[in-house]
Design a protein around this motif. Structure first.
Motif, PDB file in Angstrom:
ATOM      1  N   GLY A 287       7.864   5.550  -3.621  1.00 39.22           N
ATOM      2  CA  GLY A 287       6.724   4.842  -2.685  1.00 39.22           C
ATOM      3  C   GLY A 287       7.447   4.604  -1.479  1.00 39.22           C
ATOM      4  N   ARG A 288       8.553   3.959  -1.442  1.00 39.31           N
ATOM      5  CA  ARG A 288       9.607   3.722  -0.336  1.00 39.31           C
ATOM      6  C   ARG A 288       9.959   5.037   0.137  1.00 39.31           C
ATOM      7  N   LEU A 289      10.343   6.359  -0.672  1.00 37.51           N
ATOM      8  CA  LEU A 289      10.909   7.258  -0.305  1.00 37.51           C
ATOM      9  C   LEU A 289       9.805   7.868   0.639  1.00 37.51           C
ATOM     10  N   SER A 290       8.631   7.787   0.369  1.00 42.12           N
ATOM     11  CA  SER A 290       7.533   8.434   1.144  1.00 42.12           C
ATOM     12  C   SER A 290       7.301   7.706   2.471  1.00 42.12           C
ATOM     13  N   ASP A 291       7.985   6.604   2.648  1.00 38.47           N
ATOM     14  CA  ASP A 291       7.797   5.615   3.723  1.00 38.47           C
ATOM     15  C   ASP A 291       8.909   6.439   4.618  1.00 38.47           C
TER      16      ASP A 291
END
Length: 417
Positions: A287-291
């Motif tokens: 999820g952080r990577l998608s940010d």
């Protein structure tokens, strides 16, 4: 076309979240994570049991399993849209969240009574009641997560929520395994009554600790419209999700396939727990990577993994292969589940989040009815000289077809909010 960025929205809110130790996560998001953990502990304690309970204990067919799962998953689809719309209209998310969890908790024991009373119609009633509860809460809850999060950390917030949800999904099957280990003759039907305990605990936490953010009143006094105005990119995104959902049948079929390959009941529980463990371990970071890199490439990677897993289950020849497939399947979930909802929150106006997320659930839910019926119908059909199971192969094909549709969606980078 760039979607409008409103990074000041979170800062303008009059709702003051108390600081937490996890950077980028509000108190509301963390509490909702605990609520989902408890609820999923109850739900996933039952999930590996349901296909076995239906097909083995009650003697029903795989086609009937597909009908029950399809009606249960799709039956509340329109309701998800409506509850999302009404949570937008009244700017209140919490009542939908609390009552949705409450209905799901009460529905679980209904399934357990099927062995002693009315057979599969009671299972259908219990599954539909559980899914209606989910339909009532899900869109407002996801909108509440978005409302409670700075746009720059939205992927992280949804990833954290999915991680907590999945920890519950691990605890549930392991609790079931512990019960059956210490009490080998524990009736399978009674598990449905045990599951009400963590279910009601989730209701209590939601009722006491979750708070509704304050919003400036933007909705008119007129009743909410069923057809909100959204961008063309949002509708193209919904089309891509619909194509994918046509092949995304219930996980019950993966469990049933595992038993057909010779994996025992306890093995199924542990393999499903492995799937959940991989999901929990990777959801927050992906999820952080998608940010950082954007939602679209992360979702596409997830769909490629999904296609590989369904092809693998279709072609599997031994129970040993099930373990690796379930582990990789957990990676698919963490690449797509929270990231998909973060992308919707990115591309719609704040006052339309509940309705937009609800519409997403409605469209995919209706398509999943078809997916479950198709998979159930094709369950005994084999291709290439009995080397490919046709029902699961349709899932791999649908995922591949959906990828180019998603690829042409014009979306801003996640880093842009």
């Amino acid at each position: 076309m760039e979607f409008p960025r409103d990074t000041s929205e979170f800062q303008r809110s009059r709702f003051k979240f108390r600081p937490m130790k996890i950077r980028g996560l509000s108190r509301n998001v963390i509490i909702l994570g605990w609520v989902s953990l408890l609820n999923d502990m109850a739900s996933e304690m039952l999930y590996p049991v349901i296909p076995i309970f239906i097909t083995k204990t009650l003697g029903a067919s795989a086609e009937l399993l597909g009908l029950i799962e399809g009606v249960a998953e799709g039956g509340g689809s329109i309701l998800r849209w409506l509850t999302g719309l009404f949570s937008d209209r009244f700017r209140r998310r919490k009542p939908f969240v609390v009552w949705g969890y409450f209905l799901s908790a009460l529905a679980k024991p209904v399934i357990g009574t099927a062995k002693y009373t009315g057979g599969w119609p009671l299972i259908l009633a219990g599954r539909v009641g559980d899914r209606i509860g989910k339909a009532i809460r899900t869109s407002p809850r996801d909108a509440l997560i978005a409302d409670s999060t700075d746009p720059l950390h939205r992927g992280l917030a949804f990833g954290f929520h999915r991680m907590m949800d999945t920890i519950g999904a691990i605890a549930g099957p392991l609790s079931l395994l512990a019960i059956l280990t210490f009490w080998p003759k524990f009736p399978l039907a009674w598990i449905f009554f045990v599951a009400i305990v963590p279910g009601l605990a989730s209701v209590a936490v939601a009722a006491v600790a979750v708070e509704d953010p304050f919003h400036e009143p933007t909705a008119s006094k007129a009743p909410p419209r069923l057809w909100q105005s959204h961008s063309s990119s949002f509708w193209l995104f919904i089309l891509a999700m619909a194509v994918f959902a046509i092949g995304n049948s219930a996980d019950s079929f993966l469990i049933l396939r595992s038993t057909n390959l010779g994996l025992g009941f306890r093995g199924v529980i542990l393999a499903y727990a492995l799937f959940s463990a991989v999901f929990a371990a990777t959801a927050t970071q992906l999820g952080r990577l998608s940010d950082r890199i954007g939602r679209k490439p992360v979702i596409i990677a997830g769909w490629l993994v999904f296609a590989g897993v369904y092809l693998g289950f279709s072609a599997a020849r031994s129970s040993a292969e099930v373990w690796g497939l379930f582990a990789v399947y957990g990676l698919y979930q963490s690449l797509t589940d929270g990231v998909t909802k973060a992308m919707i929150a990115d591309v719609v106006e704040p006052h339309q989040r509940g309705g937009a997320i609800g519409l997403f659930y409605t469209v995919t839910g209706v398509c999943q009815i078809a997916a479950n019926l198709i998979t159930g119908r094709l369950w005994n059909v084999w291709l290439l000289n009995h080397h490919l199971q046709a029902g699961l192969l349709t899932g791999a094909i649908a995922a591949i077809v959906a990828i180019p549709v998603l690829a042409i969606v014009r979306a801003r980078s996640a880093a842009a909010g």
